[in-house]
Design a protein around this motif. Structure first.
Motif, short mmCIF file in Angstrom:
data_model
loop_
_atom_site.label_atom_id
_atom_site.label_comp_id
_atom_site.label_asym_id
_atom_site.label_seq_id
_atom_site.Cartn_x
_atom_site.Cartn_y
_atom_site.Cartn_z
N ILE A 67 -62.01 -58.76 27.51
CA ILE A 67 -61.68 -57.58 28.31
C ILE A 67 -62.02 -56.38 27.44
N VAL A 68 -63.09 -55.70 27.79
CA VAL A 68 -63.61 -54.63 26.94
C VAL A 68 -63.07 -53.25 27.31
N TRP A 69 -62.48 -53.13 28.51
CA TRP A 69 -61.94 -51.84 28.94
C TRP A 69 -61.01 -52.07 30.11
N THR A 70 -59.95 -51.27 30.21
CA THR A 70 -59.01 -51.31 31.33
C THR A 70 -58.72 -49.89 31.78
N GLY A 71 -58.77 -49.66 33.09
CA GLY A 71 -58.46 -48.34 33.62
C GLY A 71 -58.69 -48.29 35.12
N THR A 72 -58.92 -47.10 35.65
CA THR A 72 -59.06 -46.92 37.09
C THR A 72 -60.28 -47.68 37.62
N ARG A 73 -60.19 -48.07 38.87
CA ARG A 73 -61.26 -48.87 39.46
C ARG A 73 -62.59 -48.12 39.48
N GLU A 74 -62.55 -46.86 39.82
CA GLU A 74 -63.79 -46.09 39.91
C GLU A 74 -64.54 -46.08 38.58
N LYS A 75 -63.82 -45.83 37.50
CA LYS A 75 -64.46 -45.79 36.18
C LYS A 75 -64.86 -47.21 35.74
N ALA A 76 -64.02 -48.19 36.08
CA ALA A 76 -64.34 -49.58 35.74
C ALA A 76 -65.63 -50.02 36.42
N GLU A 77 -65.81 -49.63 37.69
CA GLU A 77 -67.04 -49.98 38.40
C GLU A 77 -68.26 -49.34 37.74
N LEU A 78 -68.09 -48.13 37.25
CA LEU A 78 -69.18 -47.45 36.55
C LEU A 78 -69.55 -48.22 35.27
N PHE A 79 -68.53 -48.62 34.50
CA PHE A 79 -68.80 -49.37 33.27
C PHE A 79 -69.47 -50.72 33.58
N VAL A 80 -69.01 -51.40 34.63
CA VAL A 80 -69.62 -52.68 35.01
C VAL A 80 -71.11 -52.46 35.31
N ALA A 81 -71.42 -51.43 36.07
CA ALA A 81 -72.82 -51.14 36.41
C ALA A 81 -73.64 -50.85 35.16
N GLN A 82 -73.07 -50.08 34.22
CA GLN A 82 -73.79 -49.76 32.99
C GLN A 82 -74.03 -51.01 32.16
N LEU A 83 -73.02 -51.86 32.03
CA LEU A 83 -73.17 -53.09 31.25
C LEU A 83 -74.18 -54.03 31.90
N GLN A 84 -74.14 -54.13 33.22
CA GLN A 84 -75.09 -54.98 33.92
C GLN A 84 -76.51 -54.44 33.80
N ALA A 85 -76.66 -53.11 33.74
CA ALA A 85 -77.98 -52.51 33.54
C ALA A 85 -78.56 -52.90 32.18
N HIS A 86 -77.66 -53.22 31.22
CA HIS A 86 -78.08 -53.70 29.90
C HIS A 86 -78.15 -55.23 29.86
N GLN A 87 -78.11 -55.86 31.03
CA GLN A 87 -78.26 -57.31 31.18
C GLN A 87 -77.09 -58.12 30.64
N LEU A 88 -75.89 -57.52 30.52
CA LEU A 88 -74.71 -58.28 30.11
C LEU A 88 -74.05 -58.87 31.35
N THR A 89 -73.55 -60.09 31.23
CA THR A 89 -72.82 -60.73 32.32
C THR A 89 -71.42 -60.13 32.34
N THR A 90 -71.11 -59.42 33.41
CA THR A 90 -69.91 -58.61 33.47
C THR A 90 -69.22 -58.76 34.80
N SER A 91 -67.88 -58.69 34.79
CA SER A 91 -67.13 -58.72 36.05
C SER A 91 -65.99 -57.72 35.99
N LEU A 92 -65.41 -57.50 37.16
CA LEU A 92 -64.29 -56.59 37.32
C LEU A 92 -63.15 -57.39 37.88
N GLU A 93 -61.97 -57.29 37.27
CA GLU A 93 -60.84 -58.06 37.78
C GLU A 93 -59.55 -57.29 37.60
N LYS A 94 -58.58 -57.60 38.47
CA LYS A 94 -57.26 -56.99 38.36
C LYS A 94 -56.50 -57.71 37.25
N PRO A 95 -55.73 -56.96 36.46
CA PRO A 95 -54.91 -57.62 35.45
C PRO A 95 -53.87 -58.52 36.12
N GLU A 96 -53.51 -59.59 35.45
CA GLU A 96 -52.52 -60.53 36.01
C GLU A 96 -51.13 -60.03 35.81
#
Length: 96
Positions: A67-96
Motif C-alpha cells: 500500500i503505497v498511498w492512502t487518501g481521498t478517492r479522487e487523488k487515489a485514482e490519479l495516482f493509480v493512473a500515473q503508476l499504470q502509465a509507468h507500467q506498474l501493476t496497480t489497484s485501488l481498494e478500500k481499507p478493511e
C-alpha cells in the motif's frame, strides 16, 4: 414529492462521503519491472525519498504488494493512473 427530494439529497450526501473516505493505492509485484525502476517511479510520482521508495519497492518484491498511498478517492485514482502509465501493476481498494 418531499420524499423524492430527500432521497436525492441523501444519495448525493452518501456519494460525497464515499469520495472522502480513504482509499488505498496498491502496487503489485510483476515479473517485468526492475526493482530500481519501481523505486524511481515511487520517487517521481509521490515525491518519496529514496529510503521510503526502496522500502515500498522491497515490500512489493517480497510480499507481492504494498500500500503505497492512502487518501481521498479522487487523488487515489490519479495516482493509480500515473503508476499504470509507468507500467506498474496497480489497484485501488478500500481499507478493511
Amino acid at each position: 414529492m418531499g420524499g423524492a427530494m430527500a432521497t436525492k439529497t441523501e444519495t448525493r450526501t452518501r456519494e460525497a462521503e464515499a469520495l472522502d473516505e480513504p482509499w488505498n493505492v496498491v502496487v503489485h509485484d510483476d515479473p517485468v519491472n526492475l526493482m530500481g525502476y519501481v523505486s524511481w517511479v515511487f520517487q517521481k510520482v509521490f515525491g518519496y525519498g529514496e529510503e521510503r521508495a526502496n522500502r515500498h519497492m522491497l515490500e512489493v518484491h517480497t510480499a507481492g504488494r504494498s500500500i503505497v498511498w492512502t487518501g481521498t478517492r479522487e487523488k487515489a485514482e490519479l495516482f493509480v493512473a500515473q503508476l499504470q502509465a509507468h507500467q506498474l501493476t496497480t489497484s485501488l481498494e478500500k481499507p478493511e
